[in-house]
Design a protein around this motif. Structure first.
Motif, PDB file in Angstrom:
ATOM      1  N   GLU A  88      -9.912  24.654 -20.078  1.00 17.34           N
ATOM      2  CA  GLU A  88      -9.816  25.975 -19.352  1.00 17.34           C
ATOM      3  C   GLU A  88     -10.819  25.961 -18.310  1.00 17.34           C
ATOM      4  O   GLU A  88     -10.808  26.333 -17.266  1.00 17.34           O
ATOM      5  CB  GLU A  88     -10.027  27.113 -20.291  1.00 17.34           C
ATOM      6  N   ARG A 101     -11.218  24.967 -24.711  1.00 16.57           N
ATOM      7  CA  ARG A 101     -12.355  25.351 -23.958  1.00 16.57           C
ATOM      8  C   ARG A 101     -12.653  24.646 -22.845  1.00 16.57           C
ATOM      9  O   ARG A 101     -12.731  25.149 -21.433  1.00 16.57           O
ATOM     10  CB  ARG A 101     -13.299  25.676 -24.794  1.00 16.57           C
ATOM     11  N   LYS A 118     -10.070  23.578 -30.505  1.00 15.09           N
ATOM     12  CA  LYS A 118     -10.747  24.728 -29.816  1.00 15.09           C
ATOM     13  C   LYS A 118     -11.815  24.202 -28.685  1.00 15.09           C
ATOM     14  O   LYS A 118     -11.565  24.763 -27.813  1.00 15.09           O
ATOM     15  CB  LYS A 118     -11.527  25.478 -30.743  1.00 15.09           C
ATOM     16  N   ARG A 119     -12.595  23.053 -28.914  1.00 17.03           N
ATOM     17  CA  ARG A 119     -13.565  22.692 -27.917  1.00 17.03           C
ATOM     18  C   ARG A 119     -12.613  21.913 -26.777  1.00 17.03           C
ATOM     19  O   ARG A 119     -13.124  22.294 -25.387  1.00 17.03           O
ATOM     20  CB  ARG A 119     -14.598  21.615 -28.429  1.00 17.03           C
TER      21      ARG A 119
END
Length: 75
Positions: free
Chosen positions: A44, A41, A37-38
């Protein structure tokens, strides 16, 4: 009666080994999920930053200085 109750709570070492393995796998998957997830992120953010800089180059607009960028009110 006491002997029957005692037998219910006897745990074999192989069962404890299986539980420990499952706990380790669960923790490893949880940590991996957090890292993924990190990473997504951060990727992105990098992608948006690259697109913004490309847009600035194409449009000829001057980017805001870091001081001006933080002084703008957030809507």
């Amino acid at each position: 009666m006491n002997e029957d109750i005692g037998q219910v709570f006897v745990v074999d070492w192989s069962f404890l080994l299986i539980l420990g393995g499952l706990a380790a796998i669960t923790v490893a998957l949880f940590i991996r999920r957090i890292r993924m997830k990190r990473r997504a992120r951060n990727e992105e953010r990098r992608k948006r930053r690259r697109e913004y800089r490309a847009w600035l180059r194409k449009s000829g607009v001057q980017p805001l200085s870091p001081e001006e960028e933080h002084d703008r009110p957030v809507r």
